[in-house]
Design a protein around this motif. Sequence first.
Motif, mmCIF file in Angstrom:
data_model
loop_
_atom_site.group_PDB
_atom_site.id
_atom_site.type_symbol
_atom_site.label_atom_id
_atom_site.label_comp_id
_atom_site.label_asym_id
_atom_site.label_seq_id
_atom_site.Cartn_x
_atom_site.Cartn_y
_atom_site.Cartn_z
ATOM 1 N N ILE A 1 -23.348 -0.634 26.720
ATOM 2 C CA ILE A 1 -23.032 -1.146 27.971
ATOM 3 C C ILE A 1 -22.137 0.051 28.628
ATOM 4 O O ILE A 1 -22.273 0.370 29.725
ATOM 5 C CB ILE A 1 -22.210 -2.435 27.795
ATOM 6 N N GLY A 2 -21.041 0.440 27.966
ATOM 7 C CA GLY A 2 -20.026 1.730 28.355
ATOM 8 C C GLY A 2 -21.119 2.802 28.691
ATOM 9 O O GLY A 2 -20.829 3.375 29.773
ATOM 10 N N ALA A 3 -21.924 3.187 27.887
ATOM 11 C CA ALA A 3 -22.429 4.435 28.238
ATOM 12 C C ALA A 3 -23.463 4.296 29.276
ATOM 13 O O ALA A 3 -23.646 5.114 30.070
ATOM 14 C CB ALA A 3 -23.389 4.853 26.830
ATOM 15 N N LEU A 4 -24.203 3.225 29.357
ATOM 16 C CA LEU A 4 -25.044 2.812 30.626
ATOM 17 C C LEU A 4 -24.317 3.012 32.011
ATOM 18 O O LEU A 4 -24.501 3.390 32.898
ATOM 19 C CB LEU A 4 -25.625 1.617 30.552
ATOM 20 N N THR B 1 -13.717 5.016 35.689
ATOM 21 C CA THR B 1 -12.765 4.338 35.154
ATOM 22 C C THR B 1 -12.949 3.033 34.516
ATOM 23 O O THR B 1 -12.527 2.660 33.228
ATOM 24 C CB THR B 1 -11.596 4.224 36.141
ATOM 25 N N SER B 2 -13.763 2.223 35.016
ATOM 26 C CA SER B 2 -14.033 0.973 34.833
ATOM 27 C C SER B 2 -15.163 1.182 33.418
ATOM 28 O O SER B 2 -15.005 0.444 32.351
ATOM 29 C CB SER B 2 -15.016 0.180 35.856
ATOM 30 N N ALA B 3 -15.970 2.099 33.342
ATOM 31 C CA ALA B 3 -16.831 2.463 32.411
ATOM 32 C C ALA B 3 -16.093 3.283 31.307
ATOM 33 O O ALA B 3 -16.372 2.545 30.041
ATOM 34 C CB ALA B 3 -17.808 3.605 32.913
ATOM 35 N N VAL B 4 -15.011 3.978 31.225
ATOM 36 C CA VAL B 4 -14.020 4.266 30.165
ATOM 37 C C VAL B 4 -13.452 3.085 29.577
ATOM 38 O O VAL B 4 -13.475 3.121 28.349
ATOM 39 C CB VAL B 4 -13.198 5.119 30.894
ATOM 40 N N VAL B 5 -12.885 1.965 30.484
ATOM 41 C CA VAL B 5 -12.327 0.951 29.819
ATOM 42 C C VAL B 5 -13.684 0.277 28.845
ATOM 43 O O VAL B 5 -12.919 -0.482 27.937
ATOM 44 C CB VAL B 5 -11.993 0.009 31.025
ATOM 45 N N ALA B 6 -14.697 -0.053 29.612
ATOM 46 C CA ALA B 6 -15.647 -0.781 28.627
ATOM 47 C C ALA B 6 -15.761 0.228 27.489
ATOM 48 O O ALA B 6 -16.336 -0.405 26.212
ATOM 49 C CB ALA B 6 -17.052 -0.615 29.447
ATOM 50 N N LEU B 7 -15.739 1.504 27.415
ATOM 51 C CA LEU B 7 -16.095 2.462 25.984
ATOM 52 C C LEU B 7 -15.078 2.094 25.311
ATOM 53 O O LEU B 7 -15.103 1.853 23.990
ATOM 54 C CB LEU B 7 -16.102 3.748 26.442
ATOM 55 N N LEU B 8 -13.389 2.088 25.858
ATOM 56 C CA LEU B 8 -12.421 1.837 24.968
ATOM 57 C C LEU B 8 -12.661 0.493 24.347
ATOM 58 O O LEU B 8 -12.117 0.215 23.194
ATOM 59 C CB LEU B 8 -11.202 1.994 25.713
ATOM 60 N N ALA B 9 -13.292 -0.578 25.218
ATOM 61 C CA ALA B 9 -13.197 -1.849 24.408
ATOM 62 C C ALA B 9 -14.078 -1.822 23.157
ATOM 63 O O ALA B 9 -14.151 -2.394 22.183
ATOM 64 C CB ALA B 9 -13.813 -2.864 25.507
ATOM 65 N N ALA B 10 -15.185 -0.990 23.400
ATOM 66 C CA ALA B 10 -16.237 -0.805 22.435
ATOM 67 C C ALA B 10 -15.777 -0.064 21.336
ATOM 68 O O ALA B 10 -16.142 -0.141 20.028
ATOM 69 C CB ALA B 10 -17.412 0.034 23.214
ATOM 70 N N GLY B 11 -14.778 0.887 21.530
ATOM 71 C CA GLY B 11 -14.311 1.721 20.434
ATOM 72 C C GLY B 11 -13.336 0.603 19.511
ATOM 73 O O GLY B 11 -13.381 0.704 18.423
#
Length: 426
Positions: free
Chosen positions: A30-33, A296-306
Amino acid sequence: MTWADLLRAAVANTRRAGLRAGLTVLAVFIGALALTLTSGMGTGVNRYIDETVAAFGTPDTLYVQRSHPLVELSSGSGPRPWEPGSSRVQTGLGVSFEGLTPGDVALLEGLEHVASVEPMYSVTPSWLETPGGERFQLPLGIPVDVEGLRLVAGRAPDPGRDELSLPGSWVAGLGFASPQEAVGARVEVVMEDVAGRPRAFPATVSGVTQASLAGTALNPIPSASFNERLHAHQVSGGPQPVPESYLMATVSVPDLDRIGAVQDRLEDEGMVASTVEDKLGMFRAVINGIVWILNTSAVVALLAAGLGIVNTLLMSVQERTREIGLMKAVGMGGHKVFGLFSLEAVVIGFLGAVAGAAAGVLAGTAASDALAAGPLARLPGLSLFAFEGDRVLLIVAAVVGIAFLAGTLPAVRAARKDPIEALRHE
């Protein structure tokens, strides 16, 4: 155990984790998308802006006007009388505003670094009459706008002929069945002089234009010579000669490094000079701001994925404590244990990143095609999403890097486990 063996083991362990690893991969996906789509949007819109800038004018051109235009409307129905020596541009309809004087043009021509100056008259016709006798209001553009025209039929107005271009949105309203039918048609532009006497000026439709971000195709645009003829009649017929005045002037400055100095000098003279990039730069700033917010929203999603990766691997370390102890007991060093769990994090990140980036490219391309045929059909050439291979690869690499960093804590914990204590773990 070689690093190739570690990689195979990491893939196998990820598959063994089942649903837990799958959900973590989904979070990364989801974050990468999201990051791929927002990056593609920024690329697509900025590419369109760049193409518009290139079509609208050259980087060495300055558009010069008086910095404080004065707009005045007459209270009566007749034309507003001229004041001797006034530099207002008279429209013939009771409207005037501060324009450039011949002295201003001479000043521009004498400036250092200026190669050429082309003044533009302001023209306000009374109406446009079609071959069928119908009359329409006619807000005219200016000849310099021909540089930014995107044509769907015909060609740009010839500077030496009585021609004008029509916006595509005007074709049906003027009674033409298609843009091709409009090209070559004869229309009449009716212009009143200062005394209110109308005169018809025949003109040929040279081409039909489509809309652009620069806004150069919103109104019909006359050729330079036709514009001058209309202006000559517009300022004629008064009790005294109308002082020469211009709407604006285009100034060519071949040395791009000197444009700032010329702008500063003109500001001192009470004029404002803007480039094409100045005119369209605000669009770029707004788009870039929106893209950064979405990124920024996508990076937040990636951090959540992290965090999901951290949780998945910490649970894996806890569940495989005895296995870790056994690996160490048979001679596997701490760095290899660290590498195994780090590779598991990388595998999770890689699977999510590749799937997310691929889905983003496919979804963005499909959305661009659908929007281009629908809501964005009036802006031909705009692909809302555009993808560049190097940027997509950079996104994948960034996501994998985040996954690696997320897996560092669990990997360190696994590498530091005492083999004897690990083997005793129940």
